[in-house]
Design a protein around this motif. Structure first.
Motif, PDB file in Angstrom:
ATOM      1  N   ARG A   1     -22.812  -5.375 -70.716  1.00  0.00           N
ATOM      2  CA  ARG A   1     -23.511  -4.762 -71.837  1.00  0.00           C
ATOM      3  C   ARG A   1     -22.613  -4.656 -73.062  1.00  0.00           C
ATOM      4  O   ARG A   1     -23.048  -4.915 -74.191  1.00  0.00           O
ATOM      5  N   MET A   2     -21.352  -4.295 -72.851  1.00  0.00           N
ATOM      6  CA  MET A   2     -20.441  -4.142 -73.979  1.00  0.00           C
ATOM      7  C   MET A   2     -20.081  -5.489 -74.607  1.00  0.00           C
ATOM      8  O   MET A   2     -19.871  -5.578 -75.817  1.00  0.00           O
ATOM      9  N   LYS A   3     -20.013  -6.526 -73.786  1.00  0.00           N
ATOM     10  CA  LYS A   3     -19.692  -7.848 -74.334  1.00  0.00           C
ATOM     11  C   LYS A   3     -20.787  -8.360 -75.264  1.00  0.00           C
ATOM     12  O   LYS A   3     -20.534  -9.165 -76.161  1.00  0.00           O
ATOM     13  N   ARG A   4     -22.012  -7.948 -75.034  1.00  0.00           N
ATOM     14  CA  ARG A   4     -23.136  -8.462 -75.808  1.00  0.00           C
ATOM     15  C   ARG A   4     -23.265  -7.791 -77.178  1.00  0.00           C
ATOM     16  O   ARG A   4     -24.009  -8.270 -78.028  1.00  0.00           O
ATOM     17  N   ARG A   5     -22.588  -6.709 -77.396  1.00  0.00           N
ATOM     18  CA  ARG A   5     -22.712  -5.984 -78.651  1.00  0.00           C
ATOM     19  C   ARG A   5     -21.788  -6.564 -79.716  1.00  0.00           C
ATOM     20  O   ARG A   5     -20.624  -6.847 -79.461  1.00  0.00           O
ATOM     21  N   ARG A   6     -22.304  -6.700 -80.937  1.00  0.00           N
ATOM     22  CA  ARG A   6     -21.488  -7.211 -82.036  1.00  0.00           C
ATOM     23  C   ARG A   6     -20.300  -6.289 -82.324  1.00  0.00           C
ATOM     24  O   ARG A   6     -19.163  -6.745 -82.465  1.00  0.00           O
ATOM     25  N   ALA A   7     -20.574  -4.997 -82.435  1.00  0.00           N
ATOM     26  CA  ALA A   7     -19.523  -4.051 -82.809  1.00  0.00           C
ATOM     27  C   ALA A   7     -18.419  -4.009 -81.766  1.00  0.00           C
ATOM     28  O   ALA A   7     -17.227  -3.995 -82.094  1.00  0.00           O
ATOM     29  N   THR A   8     -18.808  -4.000 -80.502  1.00  0.00           N
ATOM     30  CA  THR A   8     -17.812  -3.937 -79.428  1.00  0.00           C
ATOM     31  C   THR A   8     -16.933  -5.175 -79.412  1.00  0.00           C
ATOM     32  O   THR A   8     -15.712  -5.088 -79.293  1.00  0.00           O
ATOM     33  N   LEU A   9     -17.571  -6.335 -79.516  1.00  0.00           N
ATOM     34  CA  LEU A   9     -16.803  -7.587 -79.513  1.00  0.00           C
ATOM     35  C   LEU A   9     -15.878  -7.657 -80.721  1.00  0.00           C
ATOM     36  O   LEU A   9     -14.721  -8.074 -80.609  1.00  0.00           O
ATOM     37  N   ALA A  10     -16.361  -7.231 -81.891  1.00  0.00           N
ATOM     38  CA  ALA A  10     -15.543  -7.262 -83.101  1.00  0.00           C
ATOM     39  C   ALA A  10     -14.343  -6.326 -82.985  1.00  0.00           C
ATOM     40  O   ALA A  10     -13.213  -6.699 -83.328  1.00  0.00           O
ATOM     41  N   VAL A  11     -14.567  -5.110 -82.490  1.00  0.00           N
ATOM     42  CA  VAL A  11     -13.471  -4.149 -82.348  1.00  0.00           C
ATOM     43  C   VAL A  11     -12.442  -4.650 -81.335  1.00  0.00           C
ATOM     44  O   VAL A  11     -11.223  -4.576 -81.565  1.00  0.00           O
ATOM     45  N   GLY A  12     -12.924  -5.171 -80.204  1.00  0.00           N
ATOM     46  CA  GLY A  12     -11.998  -5.686 -79.198  1.00  0.00           C
ATOM     47  C   GLY A  12     -11.160  -6.836 -79.715  1.00  0.00           C
ATOM     48  O   GLY A  12      -9.942  -6.886 -79.514  1.00  0.00           O
ATOM     49  N   ALA A  13     -11.803  -7.785 -80.415  1.00  0.00           N
ATOM     50  CA  ALA A  13     -11.080  -8.941 -80.955  1.00  0.00           C
ATOM     51  C   ALA A  13     -10.082  -8.519 -82.029  1.00  0.00           C
ATOM     52  O   ALA A  13      -8.941  -9.007 -82.067  1.00  0.00           O
ATOM     53  N   ALA A  14     -10.490  -7.601 -82.918  1.00  0.00           N
ATOM     54  CA  ALA A  14      -9.590  -7.143 -83.977  1.00  0.00           C
ATOM     55  C   ALA A  14      -8.380  -6.415 -83.401  1.00  0.00           C
ATOM     56  O   ALA A  14      -7.252  -6.586 -83.882  1.00  0.00           O
TER      57      ALA A  14
END
Length: 233
Positions: free
Chosen positions: A168-181
């Protein structure tokens, strides 16, 4: 000789990268040729960045040579590229939930590989307990380097591992962006840790300011180059 190796390896990496991009963007790109160009680029990338790791990291260390450093170095660079792709895709909203899930799985998998290589460097040094080998790691666990080391471990492994663990967290834009940043910031600090503690510098205010300006200049050049490229797409 070191300067020649660095120039030739950089030319190899960028030339093979340009060849792969050209093959992938050709109007009638053939899948076999694209895969072949990608494979050649990956092999050249490994060789080129291993040369960089030797001449820009290992050559400055006074202790024994850790043979895992080249693999650790190019895996960190590869992870940063993957994190940049994930951040760009999430921020620009050019990917759906399924594609974000796939990119998140790749990102999660490669932070585990990066962490495994770091563990492979630490564990034999710890149980061998040879002073000359341990000194290399202890320089990263003392003084001003210690909080940076802790921040890198949290930013590159602990925080994104938790953040990107569930589907579920991988599918979210905000979560993926925060993790990558977070991964990108952590790897930026890790590049300093690879080199600076080995130099035994007597750091003063002027040196800190100059180093910060150089780092900001490189970051600004990257942002301008990528911004111009993204603006045309």
């Amino acid at each position: 000789p070191a300067a020649v190796r660095l120039v030739l390896s950089a030319a190899l990496v960028f030339a093979l990268g340009a060849r792969f991009v050209a093959a992938a963007r050709a109007p009638r790109a053939e899948e076999g040729k694209v895969r072949g160009a990608a494979l050649v680029y990956v092999l050249g990338y490994v060789v080129g960045l291993s040369v960089w790791a030797h001449d820009l990291v290992m050559a400055f260390s006074e202790g024994p040579v850790f043979t895992v450093v080249p693999a650790y170095y190019f895996m960190g660079a590869f992870l940063s590229g993957l994190a940049w792709v994930a951040l760009n895709a999430a921020v620009r909203d050019v990917s759906g939930p399924d594609l974000r899930h796939d990119v998140g799985k790749l990102l999660f998998g490669f932070i585990v590989v990066w962490s495994y290589l770091l563990w492979a460097l630490f564990l034999p040094t710890w149980y061998g307990n040879i002073p000359e080998e341990a000194a290399v790691l202890l320089r990263r666990w003392e003084g001003v380097a210690k909080p940076v080391t802790i921040a890198v471990l949290v930013a590159v492994f602990a925080w994104p591992f938790w953040l990107l663990f569930s589907e579920r967290m991988k599918r979210r834009r905000a979560t993926l962006a925060v993790g990558a940043a977070t991964i990108l910031l952590g790897l930026w600090g890790e590049r300093f840790l690879l080199v600076v503690p080995s130099l035994h510098l007597h750091v003063g205010g002027i040196a800190v300011v100059l180093a910060a300006l150089v780092a900001l200049g490189v970051a600004g050049t990257f942002v301008l180059a990528m911004g111009a490229r993204l603006g045309r797409e």
